[in-house]
Design an enzyme around this catalytic site. Sequence first.
Site, mmCIF file in Angstrom:
data_model
loop_
_atom_site.group_PDB
_atom_site.id
_atom_site.type_symbol
_atom_site.label_atom_id
_atom_site.label_comp_id
_atom_site.label_asym_id
_atom_site.label_seq_id
_atom_site.Cartn_x
_atom_site.Cartn_y
_atom_site.Cartn_z
ATOM 1 N N GLU A 30 0.830 -1.203 0.000
ATOM 2 C CA GLU A 30 0.000 0.000 0.000
ATOM 3 C C GLU A 30 0.866 1.256 0.000
ATOM 4 O OE1 GLU A 30 -4.253 0.448 1.857
ATOM 5 O OE2 GLU A 30 -2.793 1.072 3.367
ATOM 6 N N HIS A 41 7.452 -27.192 2.238
ATOM 7 C CA HIS A 41 6.599 -28.254 1.705
ATOM 8 C C HIS A 41 5.496 -27.640 0.844
ATOM 9 C CE1 HIS A 41 8.434 -31.308 4.338
ATOM 10 N NE2 HIS A 41 8.551 -30.296 5.190
ATOM 11 N N LYS A 54 -13.124 2.036 -3.281
ATOM 12 C CA LYS A 54 -14.279 2.385 -2.454
ATOM 13 C C LYS A 54 -15.346 3.096 -3.283
ATOM 14 C CE LYS A 54 -11.697 2.868 1.897
ATOM 15 N NZ LYS A 54 -11.240 3.820 2.937
#
EC number: 5.3.1.9
Length: 529
Positions: free
Chosen positions: A322, A351, A455
């Site tokens: 960000e 793994h 937004k």
Amino acid sequence: MDALALWQHYQDWLYYHPELEFYVDVSRMGLTPEVVHRLEPAFERAFEQMKELEAGAIANPDEGRMVGHYWLRDPDLAPSPELRSQIRDAIAQVKQFSQQVHSGAIAPPQGGHFTEILSIGIGGSALGPQFVAAALAPVHPPLNIHFLDNTDPAGFERVFAELGDRLRTTLVLVISKSGGTPETRNGMLEAQARFQRAGLAFADHAVAVTLPGSGLAQVAESNGWLAIFPMFDWVGGRTSELSTVGLLPAALQGIDIDDLLMGAKLMDQATRVPNIRQNPAALLALAWHHAGKGRGEKDMVILPYKDSLLLFSRYLQQLVMESLGKETDLNGNIVHQGIAVYGNKGTTDQHAYVQQLRDGLPNFFVTFIEVLRDGQEPSIEVEPGITAGDYLSGLLLGTRQALYEKNRPSLTVTIPEVTPKTVGALIALYERAVGLYGFLVNINAYHQPGVEAGKKAAAANLALQRQIVKVLEQSDEPLDLGAIAGAINAPDQLERIYLILRHLAANDRGIEQLGDPAQPSQLQFRWQR
């Protein structure tokens, strides 16, 4: 480079902080004195810009704000007596409130003690507190913490099911600068509804962490909430863990916030040194810049070899991405900067995706987080002379070597153990490294226009949904997508209209879908009366 030359190279590039017992090793990042020399002028400017930032310059020019998270752990640095007093008062308020909750002086009206925290917030208001809780909360904390960090109804249901009858002993923290962030507001409204359903007064359990005078502060004050804690407009969400946002939930869980702040303060002092080789944050920024050619060409893989640091990669995702993921530089040039961050924990990752790191695309560099102390209790031997902790250390060193053999760069940050002081130091180290890197590539690391764009797009979709529902409510006949789009004057929004209707139909929201789901353009929709 042969083994002895590599050993000397390790010593040449090693940084060590004696008081924190903190190491930074960038010897496997391909750095040379020539790289340092080439970037020294840029670092000199970055050090000066950072000094100005800490002195109170407008370091976030797009929003016209100071950037003051460094003052939180050393209020004497704040540029005015008023700010210094506000910081100290906020910390004192956190300590006093937490002590009163622990002692029972502040308690549920039904009696007993508060036993749970429900923390409602998103982004930096959740990621920092989640990381610190996972890293530092005692096994049996005075209050257990739970998070609402999304606007997911299934997530709400799960958390409230976990709380069950303990809702009556739950302290709710609503963390938002304004209170208008949709995800946080929705979580608060869901919590209020649950308390009301249980016959409990929400105000008797609620605490606001917000800007003074905000809409949330007004709601809390007018409804008689237990307390209101201040946020500051000069602290961004992703750097707010050492403000009331993070200190309050930490203190309530019994975490030593003085040590958190002290660790950050000590690291801040170390990262003010205007010398690349003697500044651990500058070494990180140098390594990132060199690995990605100053354009973020390589991803940052975070591998903490300690279960309690599992969430560090998620915390750093926001802090790094960000901050650094920007379209333009400070001169308005299109640059598309950023560094992608991902990770989990060692040895789980060995793994999982370490196979690709060693043998696949070389589009990354690895950061190993090493913790020297295995645990608090003596370990058994799983083999003669070997403990489980020896395996953990051996697998870290083995992966580091395996990557080096394939010319895959890595750096290692080593701490003595996971404590409030070392976690505070880790937070401060990466905050400073991100800031320095932002100055190196000439971007504003302290705003987030892309988040705001998302937004606005979400708000537009919700407005479109209201129009769609209104059209169907007023129609006596089923309508296809084209008819709906025409009625709301959005003929080019067929896909969005379809996706909105599909979601509403799946959730029994009064919309009936007619036709073959595999043929969206042939579907019809009607309002269920």
